[in-house]
Design a protein around this motif. Sequence first.
Motif, PDB file in Angstrom:
ATOM      1  N   ALA A  41       0.888  -1.101  -0.126  1.00  0.00           N
ATOM      2  CA  ALA A  41       0.054   0.175  -0.069  1.00  0.00           C
ATOM      3  C   ALA A  41       0.796   1.131   0.075  1.00  0.00           C
ATOM      4  CB  ALA A  41      -1.097  -0.150   1.109  1.00  0.00           C
ATOM      5  N   GLU A  42       1.951   1.355   0.701  1.00  0.00           N
ATOM      6  CA  GLU A  42       2.584   2.659   0.836  1.00  0.00           C
ATOM      7  C   GLU A  42       4.221   2.505   0.164  1.00  0.00           C
ATOM      8  OE1 GLU A  42       2.914   2.956   5.082  1.00  0.00           O
ATOM      9  OE2 GLU A  42       0.829   2.683   5.431  1.00  0.00           O
ATOM     10  N   VAL A  43       4.604   1.335  -0.113  1.00  0.00           N
ATOM     11  CA  VAL A  43       6.010   1.344  -0.476  1.00  0.00           C
ATOM     12  C   VAL A  43       6.161   0.840  -2.013  1.00  0.00           C
ATOM     13  CG1 VAL A  43       8.435   0.656  -0.057  1.00  0.00           C
ATOM     14  CG2 VAL A  43       6.776   1.086   1.870  1.00  0.00           C
ATOM     15  N   ALA A  44       5.709  -0.238  -2.185  1.00  0.00           N
ATOM     16  CA  ALA A  44       5.809  -1.004  -3.440  1.00  0.00           C
ATOM     17  C   ALA A  44       5.694  -0.001  -4.798  1.00  0.00           C
ATOM     18  CB  ALA A  44       5.091  -2.275  -3.534  1.00  0.00           C
ATOM     19  N   ALA A  45       6.638  -0.077  -5.634  1.00  0.00           N
ATOM     20  CA  ALA A  45       6.585   0.591  -7.027  1.00  0.00           C
ATOM     21  C   ALA A  45       7.129  -0.092  -8.137  1.00  0.00           C
ATOM     22  CB  ALA A  45       7.310   1.965  -6.711  1.00  0.00           C
ATOM     23  N   VAL A  46       6.809   0.525  -9.481  1.00  0.00           N
ATOM     24  CA  VAL A  46       7.262  -0.346 -10.444  1.00  0.00           C
ATOM     25  C   VAL A  46       8.528  -0.392 -10.550  1.00  0.00           C
ATOM     26  CG1 VAL A  46       7.249  -0.129 -13.106  1.00  0.00           C
ATOM     27  CG2 VAL A  46       4.947   0.613 -11.893  1.00  0.00           C
ATOM     28  N   GLY A  47       9.141  -1.538 -10.822  1.00  0.00           N
ATOM     29  CA  GLY A  47      10.675  -1.849 -10.936  1.00  0.00           C
ATOM     30  C   GLY A  47      11.148  -2.536  -9.613  1.00  0.00           C
ATOM     31  N   ASP A  48      10.403  -2.641  -8.665  1.00  0.00           N
ATOM     32  CA  ASP A  48      10.758  -3.353  -7.270  1.00  0.00           C
ATOM     33  C   ASP A  48      10.819  -4.704  -7.651  1.00  0.00           C
ATOM     34  OD1 ASP A  48      11.075  -0.972  -6.090  1.00  0.00           O
ATOM     35  OD2 ASP A  48       9.251  -1.172  -4.805  1.00  0.00           O
ATOM     36  N   ALA A  49      11.734  -5.581  -7.022  1.00  0.00           N
ATOM     37  CA  ALA A  49      11.652  -6.905  -7.076  1.00  0.00           C
ATOM     38  C   ALA A  49      11.084  -7.709  -5.874  1.00  0.00           C
ATOM     39  CB  ALA A  49      13.064  -7.321  -7.362  1.00  0.00           C
ATOM     40  N   ILE A  50      10.134  -8.406  -5.758  1.00  0.00           N
ATOM     41  CA  ILE A  50       9.824  -9.039  -4.592  1.00  0.00           C
ATOM     42  C   ILE A  50       9.717 -10.886  -4.800  1.00  0.00           C
ATOM     43  CG2 ILE A  50       8.238  -7.424  -4.094  1.00  0.00           C
ATOM     44  CD1 ILE A  50       5.807  -9.423  -5.172  1.00  0.00           C
ATOM     45  N   GLU A  51       9.847 -11.433  -3.591  1.00  0.00           N
ATOM     46  CA  GLU A  51       9.941 -12.772  -3.755  1.00  0.00           C
ATOM     47  C   GLU A  51       8.480 -13.541  -3.715  1.00  0.00           C
ATOM     48  OE1 GLU A  51      13.598 -14.961  -1.461  1.00  0.00           O
ATOM     49  OE2 GLU A  51      12.629 -13.588  -0.368  1.00  0.00           O
ATOM     50  N   LEU A  52       8.490 -14.567  -4.489  1.00  0.00           N
ATOM     51  CA  LEU A  52       7.193 -15.343  -4.519  1.00  0.00           C
ATOM     52  C   LEU A  52       7.377 -16.519  -4.785  1.00  0.00           C
ATOM     53  CD1 LEU A  52       6.111 -15.407  -7.528  1.00  0.00           C
ATOM     54  CD2 LEU A  52       5.003 -13.209  -7.164  1.00  0.00           C
ATOM     55  N   ARG A  53       6.312 -17.490  -4.735  1.00  0.00           N
ATOM     56  CA  ARG A  53       6.345 -18.938  -5.101  1.00  0.00           C
ATOM     57  C   ARG A  53       4.859 -19.240  -5.617  1.00  0.00           C
ATOM     58  NH1 ARG A  53       7.571 -22.255   0.503  1.00  0.00           N
ATOM     59  NH2 ARG A  53       5.642 -21.659   1.674  1.00  0.00           N
ATOM     60  N   GLY A  54       4.740 -20.140  -6.435  1.00  0.00           N
ATOM     61  CA  GLY A  54       3.457 -20.346  -6.848  1.00  0.00           C
ATOM     62  C   GLY A  54       3.405 -20.922  -8.344  1.00  0.00           C
ATOM     63  N   PRO A  55       2.551 -21.069  -8.985  1.00  0.00           N
ATOM     64  CA  PRO A  55       1.159 -20.841  -8.544  1.00  0.00           C
ATOM     65  C   PRO A  55       0.829 -22.246  -7.826  1.00  0.00           C
ATOM     66  CG  PRO A  55       1.215 -21.765 -10.951  1.00  0.00           C
ATOM     67  CD  PRO A  55       2.408 -21.660 -10.430  1.00  0.00           C
ATOM     68  N   ILE A  56      -0.130 -21.827  -6.662  1.00  0.00           N
ATOM     69  CA  ILE A  56      -0.426 -22.757  -5.689  1.00  0.00           C
ATOM     70  C   ILE A  56      -1.845 -23.139  -5.674  1.00  0.00           C
ATOM     71  CG2 ILE A  56      -0.554 -23.418  -3.212  1.00  0.00           C
ATOM     72  CD1 ILE A  56       1.718 -21.143  -3.035  1.00  0.00           C
ATOM     73  N   GLY A  57      -2.532 -24.317  -5.651  1.00  0.00           N
ATOM     74  CA  GLY A  57      -3.925 -24.709  -5.542  1.00  0.00           C
ATOM     75  C   GLY A  57      -4.239 -25.563  -6.748  1.00  0.00           C
ATOM     76  N   GLY A  58      -5.046 -26.807  -6.263  1.00  0.00           N
ATOM     77  CA  GLY A  58      -5.391 -27.455  -7.500  1.00  0.00           C
ATOM     78  C   GLY A  58      -6.994 -27.996  -7.043  1.00  0.00           C
ATOM     79  N   ALA A  59      -7.630 -27.506  -6.163  1.00  0.00           N
ATOM     80  CA  ALA A  59      -9.024 -27.725  -5.925  1.00  0.00           C
ATOM     81  C   ALA A  59      -9.772 -26.630  -6.346  1.00  0.00           C
ATOM     82  CB  ALA A  59      -9.305 -28.146  -4.354  1.00  0.00           C
ATOM     83  N   PHE A  60      -9.502 -25.354  -5.814  1.00  0.00           N
ATOM     84  CA  PHE A  60     -10.318 -24.156  -6.059  1.00  0.00           C
ATOM     85  C   PHE A  60      -9.862 -23.544  -7.542  1.00  0.00           C
ATOM     86  CE2 PHE A  60     -11.770 -19.852  -5.659  1.00  0.00           C
ATOM     87  CZ  PHE A  60     -13.088 -20.050  -4.983  1.00  0.00           C
ATOM     88  N   VAL A  61      -9.967 -24.153  -8.467  1.00  0.00           N
ATOM     89  CA  VAL A  61      -9.616 -23.666  -9.848  1.00  0.00           C
ATOM     90  C   VAL A  61     -10.651 -24.300 -10.822  1.00  0.00           C
ATOM     91  CG1 VAL A  61      -7.187 -23.884  -9.564  1.00  0.00           C
ATOM     92  CG2 VAL A  61      -8.472 -26.137 -10.352  1.00  0.00           C
ATOM     93  N   TRP A  62     -10.990 -23.515 -11.711  1.00  0.00           N
ATOM     94  CA  TRP A  62     -11.735 -23.788 -12.954  1.00  0.00           C
ATOM     95  C   TRP A  62     -11.330 -23.649 -14.251  1.00  0.00           C
ATOM     96  CZ3 TRP A  62     -13.924 -20.744 -17.152  1.00  0.00           C
ATOM     97  CH2 TRP A  62     -14.903 -21.478 -17.668  1.00  0.00           C
ATOM     98  N   GLY A  63     -11.494 -24.266 -15.437  1.00  0.00           N
ATOM     99  CA  GLY A  63     -11.186 -24.162 -16.718  1.00  0.00           C
ATOM    100  C   GLY A  63     -12.350 -24.503 -17.712  1.00  0.00           C
ATOM    101  N   PRO A  64     -12.312 -24.064 -18.953  1.00  0.00           N
ATOM    102  CA  PRO A  64     -13.323 -24.646 -19.623  1.00  0.00           C
ATOM    103  C   PRO A  64     -13.641 -25.874 -19.762  1.00  0.00           C
ATOM    104  CG  PRO A  64     -11.304 -23.691 -20.791  1.00  0.00           C
ATOM    105  CD  PRO A  64     -11.048 -23.363 -19.578  1.00  0.00           C
ATOM    106  N   GLU A  65     -12.527 -26.705 -19.590  1.00  0.00           N
ATOM    107  CA  GLU A  65     -12.921 -28.208 -19.711  1.00  0.00           C
ATOM    108  C   GLU A  65     -13.700 -28.539 -18.403  1.00  0.00           C
ATOM    109  OE1 GLU A  65      -9.169 -27.419 -17.136  1.00  0.00           O
ATOM    110  OE2 GLU A  65     -10.143 -26.590 -19.036  1.00  0.00           O
ATOM    111  N   ASP A  66     -13.934 -27.886 -17.472  1.00  0.00           N
ATOM    112  CA  ASP A  66     -14.830 -27.997 -16.510  1.00  0.00           C
ATOM    113  C   ASP A  66     -16.130 -27.967 -16.640  1.00  0.00           C
ATOM    114  OD1 ASP A  66     -12.596 -29.034 -14.733  1.00  0.00           O
ATOM    115  OD2 ASP A  66     -12.248 -27.010 -14.273  1.00  0.00           O
ATOM    116  N   GLY A  67     -16.497 -27.035 -17.697  1.00  0.00           N
ATOM    117  CA  GLY A  67     -17.704 -26.922 -18.038  1.00  0.00           C
ATOM    118  C   GLY A  67     -18.818 -26.135 -17.257  1.00  0.00           C
TER     119      GLY A  67
END
Length: 243
Positions: free
Chosen positions: A92-118
């Motif tokens: 909210a107060e610091v992050a700006a364009v060009g900043d690098a952050i750490e993340l991991r993912g993508p996570i999750g396999g149950a709460f997902v939807w794709g067109p093949e699910d209809g």
Amino acid sequence: MTEPPPPLPWTAWREATITAVAPITPRVKSFRLAVDFADSVRAGQHVDVRLTAEDGYQAQRSYSIASAPDGSGTIELMIEALPGGEVSGFFAEVAAVGDAIELRGPIGGAFVWGPEDGGPLLLVGGGSGIVPLLAMLRLRARVAPEIPCRLIYAVRTRAEAIALAELEARARDEPGFGLSLLTTREGAARRIDADAVAGALAGLGDPARVFVCGSNPFVAAASELLLAAGIAPARIRTERFGG
């Protein structure tokens, strides 16, 4: 010719760069992040974000992905500033364009939807719980607009509704999509109830997939209403955002 390195597993922390920042509501900002897994994201998944201070102290938070794969090499996070939030406060107060952050993912396999699910597809969101549902709506609009879909979105006020202009434009312009916006602290001050569920189902029919996301109390109340409306438990998927 040198072979490219194999992709990192989702469990590996990696560096992502902020490419765009935009306000969404008075408390929510959108962040576009360049990542190497953007095209493998499934609508509904999330990432873990980790911040490390100079003294080594670390804070970590999970955020749903609002975007669906679009070939841009980026993902979108919509982050709400929470009182006392270590990670959300940074964004909210610091992050700006060009900043690098750490993340991991993508996570999750149950709460997902794709067109093949209809479908038909029923989405029920409370507050910031709209974010993973927005990814599903965006994916549907691009690759499977023929699948009927309804969204029930409960929020305190219209000003706090995330991506409201987009949602209302989709409801106006996309055949087969309907929006029911419930404001709990203005206007009719209506919470999700049996009539809201019945109204969505009347325009949708029997849903093949139902996704509910929001706070613990919201998800509990919405799930009870869906079950009371006759939707089979196996068709309902839930994700809770705490408190």
